[in-house]
Design an enzyme around this catalytic site. Sequence first.
Site, PDB file in Angstrom:
ATOM      1  N   LYS A  45       0.802  -1.232   0.000  1.00 14.04           N
ATOM      2  CA  LYS A  45       0.000   0.000   0.000  1.00 14.04           C
ATOM      3  C   LYS A  45       0.838   1.288   0.000  1.00 14.04           C
ATOM      4  O   LYS A  45       0.359   2.363   0.350  1.00 14.04           O
ATOM      5  CB  LYS A  45      -1.003   0.052   1.177  1.00 14.04           C
ATOM      6  N   SER A  46       2.076   1.157  -0.414  1.00 15.93           N
ATOM      7  CA  SER A  46       2.966   2.321  -0.447  1.00 15.93           C
ATOM      8  C   SER A  46       3.032   2.963  -1.830  1.00 15.93           C
ATOM      9  O   SER A  46       3.736   3.960  -2.023  1.00 15.93           O
ATOM     10  CB  SER A  46       4.382   1.890  -0.042  1.00 15.93           C
ATOM     11  N   TRP A  78       5.896 -10.455  -8.496  1.00 14.49           N
ATOM     12  CA  TRP A  78       6.483 -10.484  -7.144  1.00 14.49           C
ATOM     13  C   TRP A  78       7.343 -11.737  -7.050  1.00 14.49           C
ATOM     14  O   TRP A  78       6.846 -12.851  -7.240  1.00 14.49           O
ATOM     15  CB  TRP A  78       5.382 -10.535  -6.091  1.00 14.49           C
ATOM     16  N   HIS A 101       7.785  -7.574  -1.698  1.00 17.01           N
ATOM     17  CA  HIS A 101       7.426  -6.956  -0.415  1.00 17.01           C
ATOM     18  C   HIS A 101       8.329  -7.510   0.698  1.00 17.01           C
ATOM     19  O   HIS A 101       8.086  -7.234   1.878  1.00 17.01           O
ATOM     20  CB  HIS A 101       5.968  -7.269  -0.044  1.00 17.01           C
ATOM     21  N   ARG A 123       5.813   5.405   1.657  1.00 17.15           N
ATOM     22  CA  ARG A 123       4.662   6.321   1.775  1.00 17.15           C
ATOM     23  C   ARG A 123       4.476   6.604   3.251  1.00 17.15           C
ATOM     24  O   ARG A 123       4.835   5.767   4.093  1.00 17.15           O
ATOM     25  CB  ARG A 123       3.415   5.620   1.221  1.00 17.15           C
ATOM     26  N   SER A 131      -4.938   2.713   3.988  1.00 19.90           N
ATOM     27  CA  SER A 131      -5.100   2.031   2.708  1.00 19.90           C
ATOM     28  C   SER A 131      -5.122   0.509   2.909  1.00 19.90           C
ATOM     29  O   SER A 131      -5.944  -0.198   2.310  1.00 19.90           O
ATOM     30  CB  SER A 131      -3.938   2.433   1.783  1.00 19.90           C
TER      31      SER A 131
HETATM   32  P1  A3P Z   1      -5.308   4.327  -1.395  1.00 20.58           P
HETATM   33  O1  A3P Z   1      -5.911   3.070  -0.824  1.00 20.58           O
HETATM   34  O2  A3P Z   1      -4.913   5.299  -0.315  1.00 20.58           O
HETATM   35  O3  A3P Z   1      -6.159   4.957  -2.439  1.00 20.58           O
HETATM   36  P2  A3P Z   1      -0.002  -0.584  -3.548  1.00 20.58           P
HETATM   37  O4  A3P Z   1       0.037  -0.618  -5.035  1.00 20.58           O
HETATM   38  O5  A3P Z   1       1.342  -0.501  -2.909  1.00 20.58           O
HETATM   39  O6  A3P Z   1      -0.850  -1.672  -2.996  1.00 20.58           O
HETATM   40  O7  A3P Z   1      -0.680   0.799  -3.121  1.00 20.58           O
HETATM   41  C1  A3P Z   1      -2.052   1.057  -3.370  1.00 20.58           C
HETATM   42  C2  A3P Z   1      -2.315   2.508  -3.043  1.00 20.58           C
HETATM   43  O8  A3P Z   1      -1.705   3.330  -4.060  1.00 20.58           O
HETATM   44  C3  A3P Z   1      -3.815   2.841  -3.047  1.00 20.58           C
HETATM   45  O9  A3P Z   1      -3.935   3.908  -2.111  1.00 20.58           O
HETATM   46  C4  A3P Z   1      -3.992   3.328  -4.486  1.00 20.58           C
HETATM   47  O10 A3P Z   1      -5.149   4.102  -4.683  1.00 20.58           O
HETATM   48  C5  A3P Z   1      -2.709   4.154  -4.637  1.00 20.58           C
HETATM   49  N1  A3P Z   1      -2.385   4.451  -6.033  1.00 20.58           N
HETATM   50  C6  A3P Z   1      -2.172   3.587  -7.035  1.00 20.58           C
HETATM   51  N2  A3P Z   1      -1.961   4.236  -8.195  1.00 20.58           N
HETATM   52  C7  A3P Z   1      -2.026   5.553  -7.910  1.00 20.58           C
HETATM   53  C8  A3P Z   1      -1.911   6.751  -8.681  1.00 20.58           C
HETATM   54  N3  A3P Z   1      -1.686   6.724  -9.999  1.00 20.58           N
HETATM   55  N4  A3P Z   1      -2.040   7.937  -8.052  1.00 20.58           N
HETATM   56  C9  A3P Z   1      -2.266   8.005  -6.724  1.00 20.58           C
HETATM   57  N5  A3P Z   1      -2.410   6.895  -5.928  1.00 20.58           N
HETATM   58  C10 A3P Z   1      -2.283   5.689  -6.523  1.00 20.58           C
END
Ligand code: A3P
Length: 308
Positions: A45-46, A78, A101, A123, A131
């Site tokens: 979620k970063s 991954w 990860h 993040r 998230s």
């Molecule tokens: P949120 O849940 O806060 O919206 P990961 O890919 O590491 O799992 O991270 C997912 C997070 O990155 C989610 O955050 C997602 O919405 C955000 N994300 C993915 N693509 C994005 C983009 N182009 N712009 C902004 N946030 C993005």
Amino acid sequence: MARLDVTEVFHGISFPGHLHTQDSLQLALKFPFQDTDILIVSYPKSGTTWVQEVVSLISSKGDTHISENVPNWARSPWLEQYYCAAVLESSSSTPRVLTTHLPQHLLGPALHGSKAKVIYVSRNPKDVVVSFYHFHKMANFLPEAGSFPEFLNLFLEGKLSYGCWFDHVTGWTNQTATMNNLYHITYEELSQDPRGAIKRLSSFLQCPLVEDEVNSCVKQCSFSSMKHNKMVNYTLVPEAIMDHDKGSFMRKGKIGDWKNMFTEEQSQHFNSVFKSKMQGCTLEFVWDERDKEETRADKLSPLNNTKL
Ligand code: A3P
């Protein structure tokens, strides 16, 4: 491979059994990196998917064909997930782009002596936990999220799947002092200065872009574009595995959404745990969209010692 209720505990860290086996995790620790590899590393979620998309676009000089036709897990698998070897065998693209990860203390030995380019994505952790909480509600391969206060405690105790955020971030970013091939990029930098962040990353990848190519990357990796791109928004994943009625993978894409979840008391408790666990760490995080002055690259990637 469903195994939605299976958890694999590996070196004390829980991984979803839907994607990981003891064998796949064990194999990752001995992964034979090639010097041409690009490895994207993050705590979940970063902004992992975002950086996968940016790297694809930089590598193809802004051409959107791959972005529009190949799912992110097939272009940058991954390495600890069970299907990685099969994906790599069926693909001949160079450089190979991999994602992980895994924490540094587990993967570091496999990278030792390698010239593979490593991109660490971080993040601010308050947004990460929010998230991750929402993601637990839709991802049927993760344990029940429970209430937010319960989830937050598990995060602070390092007991969620994929392990401890504090160990992950400090473990990898501490390596910037010794690893010339490690580049640190932040979610916030990509959000507040996408053009600059893409240009800097393309320099690190030794893949310089002309202005039109940068423009194409910026447009294709915007939140609105990625939200509607089924190659990166996970809507290709069956409902039984990710329930899109319970939320979206591309949820809000904002800095500072934690303010909508945290109480003042939770925020203060978080700050005190953060302070004690991050002692000696010079990273500075952007906690709020308004922290505009923090967008300077030198602020955002203070440990970035990459020699370009
Ligand atoms: P949120 O849940 O806060 O919206 P990961 O890919 O590491 O799992 O991270 C997912 C997070 O990155 C989610 O955050 C997602 O919405 C955000 N994300 C993915 N693509 C994005 C983009 N182009 N712009 C902004 N946030 C993005």
